[in-house]
Motif scaffolding. Structure first.
Motif, PDB file in Angstrom:
ATOM      1  N   THR A  33      16.772  32.362 -30.567  1.00  0.00           N
ATOM      2  CA  THR A  33      17.879  31.588 -31.558  1.00  0.00           C
ATOM      3  C   THR A  33      18.968  32.136 -30.895  1.00  0.00           C
ATOM      4  O   THR A  33      19.958  31.927 -31.835  1.00  0.00           O
ATOM      5  CB  THR A  33      17.870  32.172 -33.375  1.00  0.00           C
ATOM      6  N   ALA A  34      19.271  32.646 -29.886  1.00  0.00           N
ATOM      7  CA  ALA A  34      20.194  33.062 -29.086  1.00  0.00           C
ATOM      8  C   ALA A  34      20.979  31.720 -28.235  1.00  0.00           C
ATOM      9  O   ALA A  34      20.559  30.785 -28.291  1.00  0.00           O
ATOM     10  CB  ALA A  34      19.790  33.952 -27.777  1.00  0.00           C
ATOM     11  N   THR A  35      22.199  31.891 -28.437  1.00  0.00           N
ATOM     12  CA  THR A  35      23.293  31.101 -27.632  1.00  0.00           C
ATOM     13  C   THR A  35      22.743  30.818 -26.481  1.00  0.00           C
ATOM     14  O   THR A  35      23.143  31.836 -25.659  1.00  0.00           O
ATOM     15  CB  THR A  35      25.181  31.665 -28.309  1.00  0.00           C
ATOM     16  N   GLN A  36      22.922  29.580 -26.629  1.00  0.00           N
ATOM     17  CA  GLN A  36      22.455  28.730 -24.997  1.00  0.00           C
ATOM     18  C   GLN A  36      23.879  28.982 -24.146  1.00  0.00           C
ATOM     19  O   GLN A  36      24.818  27.947 -24.988  1.00  0.00           O
ATOM     20  CB  GLN A  36      22.036  27.818 -25.287  1.00  0.00           C
ATOM     21  N   PRO A  37      23.802  28.438 -22.669  1.00  0.00           N
ATOM     22  CA  PRO A  37      24.924  28.480 -22.253  1.00  0.00           C
ATOM     23  C   PRO A  37      24.495  26.793 -22.441  1.00  0.00           C
ATOM     24  O   PRO A  37      24.244  25.632 -22.514  1.00  0.00           O
ATOM     25  CB  PRO A  37      24.420  28.416 -20.582  1.00  0.00           C
ATOM     26  N   CYS A  38      26.361  25.953 -22.646  1.00  0.00           N
ATOM     27  CA  CYS A  38      26.534  24.301 -22.663  1.00  0.00           C
ATOM     28  C   CYS A  38      25.786  24.124 -21.606  1.00  0.00           C
ATOM     29  O   CYS A  38      26.354  24.467 -20.051  1.00  0.00           O
ATOM     30  CB  CYS A  38      28.400  24.387 -23.284  1.00  0.00           C
ATOM     31  N   LYS A  39      26.016  22.699 -22.019  1.00  0.00           N
ATOM     32  CA  LYS A  39      25.798  21.522 -21.067  1.00  0.00           C
ATOM     33  C   LYS A  39      26.917  21.504 -20.462  1.00  0.00           C
ATOM     34  O   LYS A  39      27.301  20.904 -21.974  1.00  0.00           O
ATOM     35  CB  LYS A  39      24.345  21.210 -21.188  1.00  0.00           C
ATOM     36  N   MET A  40      26.281  19.794 -19.009  1.00  0.00           N
ATOM     37  CA  MET A  40      27.651  19.383 -19.360  1.00  0.00           C
ATOM     38  C   MET A  40      27.187  18.282 -20.120  1.00  0.00           C
ATOM     39  O   MET A  40      27.026  17.200 -19.399  1.00  0.00           O
ATOM     40  CB  MET A  40      28.072  18.785 -17.852  1.00  0.00           C
ATOM     41  N   THR A  41      27.880  17.878 -21.607  1.00  0.00           N
ATOM     42  CA  THR A  41      27.554  16.822 -22.116  1.00  0.00           C
ATOM     43  C   THR A  41      28.805  16.046 -22.236  1.00  0.00           C
ATOM     44  O   THR A  41      29.817  16.196 -21.383  1.00  0.00           O
ATOM     45  CB  THR A  41      28.139  17.744 -24.207  1.00  0.00           C
ATOM     46  N   GLU A  42      29.159  14.549 -23.317  1.00  0.00           N
ATOM     47  CA  GLU A  42      30.255  13.985 -23.201  1.00  0.00           C
ATOM     48  C   GLU A  42      31.571  15.149 -23.445  1.00  0.00           C
ATOM     49  O   GLU A  42      32.501  14.338 -22.502  1.00  0.00           O
ATOM     50  CB  GLU A  42      30.268  13.146 -24.485  1.00  0.00           C
ATOM     51  N   MET A  47      36.647  17.386 -21.277  1.00  0.00           N
ATOM     52  CA  MET A  47      37.684  18.397 -21.127  1.00  0.00           C
ATOM     53  C   MET A  47      37.854  18.727 -19.095  1.00  0.00           C
ATOM     54  O   MET A  47      38.775  18.483 -18.852  1.00  0.00           O
ATOM     55  CB  MET A  47      36.635  19.603 -21.143  1.00  0.00           C
ATOM     56  N   LEU A  48      36.725  18.356 -18.805  1.00  0.00           N
ATOM     57  CA  LEU A  48      37.215  18.333 -17.355  1.00  0.00           C
ATOM     58  C   LEU A  48      38.451  17.648 -16.477  1.00  0.00           C
ATOM     59  O   LEU A  48      39.341  17.431 -15.973  1.00  0.00           O
ATOM     60  CB  LEU A  48      36.126  18.261 -16.487  1.00  0.00           C
ATOM     61  N   LYS A  49      37.915  16.162 -17.161  1.00  0.00           N
ATOM     62  CA  LYS A  49      38.921  15.211 -16.825  1.00  0.00           C
ATOM     63  C   LYS A  49      40.564  15.405 -16.894  1.00  0.00           C
ATOM     64  O   LYS A  49      40.958  14.914 -16.046  1.00  0.00           O
ATOM     65  CB  LYS A  49      38.583  14.041 -17.523  1.00  0.00           C
ATOM     66  N   ARG A  54      45.740  17.151 -16.291  1.00  0.00           N
ATOM     67  CA  ARG A  54      47.191  17.684 -16.669  1.00  0.00           C
ATOM     68  C   ARG A  54      47.181  18.589 -15.018  1.00  0.00           C
ATOM     69  O   ARG A  54      48.852  18.892 -15.262  1.00  0.00           O
ATOM     70  CB  ARG A  54      46.460  17.956 -17.704  1.00  0.00           C
ATOM     71  N   SER A  55      46.540  19.107 -14.702  1.00  0.00           N
ATOM     72  CA  SER A  55      46.917  19.858 -14.057  1.00  0.00           C
ATOM     73  C   SER A  55      46.221  19.731 -12.263  1.00  0.00           C
ATOM     74  O   SER A  55      45.394  19.887 -11.609  1.00  0.00           O
ATOM     75  CB  SER A  55      46.457  21.514 -13.747  1.00  0.00           C
ATOM     76  N   ALA A  64      36.538  25.421 -11.885  1.00  0.00           N
ATOM     77  CA  ALA A  64      35.155  26.268 -11.534  1.00  0.00           C
ATOM     78  C   ALA A  64      35.486  26.661 -12.620  1.00  0.00           C
ATOM     79  O   ALA A  64      34.603  27.451 -13.605  1.00  0.00           O
ATOM     80  CB  ALA A  64      34.456  26.221 -11.074  1.00  0.00           C
ATOM     81  N   LYS A  65      35.957  27.701 -12.878  1.00  0.00           N
ATOM     82  CA  LYS A  65      35.968  28.995 -12.730  1.00  0.00           C
ATOM     83  C   LYS A  65      36.747  28.911 -14.716  1.00  0.00           C
ATOM     84  O   LYS A  65      35.848  29.410 -15.551  1.00  0.00           O
ATOM     85  CB  LYS A  65      37.423  29.923 -12.612  1.00  0.00           C
ATOM     86  N   ASP A  66      37.232  27.812 -14.408  1.00  0.00           N
ATOM     87  CA  ASP A  66      37.995  28.069 -16.131  1.00  0.00           C
ATOM     88  C   ASP A  66      37.250  26.740 -16.661  1.00  0.00           C
ATOM     89  O   ASP A  66      36.837  27.638 -18.169  1.00  0.00           O
ATOM     90  CB  ASP A  66      38.803  27.346 -16.382  1.00  0.00           C
ATOM     91  N   LEU A  67      36.155  26.568 -16.519  1.00  0.00           N
ATOM     92  CA  LEU A  67      34.912  25.634 -17.072  1.00  0.00           C
ATOM     93  C   LEU A  67      33.950  26.429 -17.530  1.00  0.00           C
ATOM     94  O   LEU A  67      33.138  26.486 -18.597  1.00  0.00           O
ATOM     95  CB  LEU A  67      34.635  24.404 -16.378  1.00  0.00           C
ATOM     96  N   GLN A  68      33.325  27.666 -16.338  1.00  0.00           N
ATOM     97  CA  GLN A  68      32.340  28.597 -16.924  1.00  0.00           C
ATOM     98  C   GLN A  68      33.293  29.409 -17.252  1.00  0.00           C
ATOM     99  O   GLN A  68      31.962  29.832 -18.369  1.00  0.00           O
ATOM    100  CB  GLN A  68      32.114  29.008 -15.473  1.00  0.00           C
ATOM    101  N   THR A  69      33.903  29.679 -18.197  1.00  0.00           N
ATOM    102  CA  THR A  69      34.414  30.875 -18.629  1.00  0.00           C
ATOM    103  C   THR A  69      34.573  30.050 -20.402  1.00  0.00           C
ATOM    104  O   THR A  69      33.900  30.665 -21.905  1.00  0.00           O
ATOM    105  CB  THR A  69      36.090  31.052 -18.469  1.00  0.00           C
ATOM    106  N   LEU A  70      34.997  28.834 -20.087  1.00  0.00           N
ATOM    107  CA  LEU A  70      34.526  27.830 -21.756  1.00  0.00           C
ATOM    108  C   LEU A  70      33.160  27.864 -22.097  1.00  0.00           C
ATOM    109  O   LEU A  70      32.942  27.616 -22.849  1.00  0.00           O
ATOM    110  CB  LEU A  70      34.583  26.139 -20.911  1.00  0.00           C
ATOM    111  N   CYS A  71      32.520  27.722 -21.141  1.00  0.00           N
ATOM    112  CA  CYS A  71      31.463  27.752 -21.375  1.00  0.00           C
ATOM    113  C   CYS A  71      30.257  28.866 -21.598  1.00  0.00           C
ATOM    114  O   CYS A  71      28.885  28.748 -21.451  1.00  0.00           O
ATOM    115  CB  CYS A  71      30.273  26.561 -20.476  1.00  0.00           C
ATOM    116  N   GLY A  72      31.115  29.802 -21.181  1.00  0.00           N
ATOM    117  CA  GLY A  72      30.082  31.205 -21.387  1.00  0.00           C
ATOM    118  C   GLY A  72      29.276  31.666 -20.404  1.00  0.00           C
ATOM    119  O   GLY A  72      28.699  32.177 -20.353  1.00  0.00           O
TER     120      GLY A  72
END
Length: 78
Positions: A33-42, A47-49, A54-55, A64-72
């Motif tokens: 039941t542990a939290t799993q890392p997020c997958k690249m979903t829609e 978010m990536l686009k 924007r930047s 990449a670093k921002d997305l890794q942080t976002l996904c844990g």
């Protein structure tokens, strides 16, 4: 909570039955039941686009670093 139905567990623990159902499903599929890392979903793709749009001056490493942080996720190669 063996041999109890989802509504019974929900009432005993005072949490929504949808949460109980989700936890039981996760346990059956993953064995945890542990939290799993997020997958690249829609959502992740949007978010990536949005981030890139924007930047446009950000480096790929920064995005990449921002997305890794976002996904844990944590990159230990640094």
């Amino acid at each position: 909570m063996c041999n109890k139905s989802i509504p019974e567990i929900s009432l005993l623990l005072n949490i929504p039955w949808s949460a109980v159902s989700g936890i039981i499903t996760k346990w059956k599929q993953l064995g945890t039941t542990a939290t799993q890392p997020c997958k690249m979903t829609e959502w992740g793709q949007r978010m990536l686009k949005r981030t890139v749009r924007r930047s446009r001056q950000l480096s790929a490493e920064s995005i990449a670093k921002d997305l890794q942080t976002l996904c844990g996720l944590h990159n230990n190669s640094a």
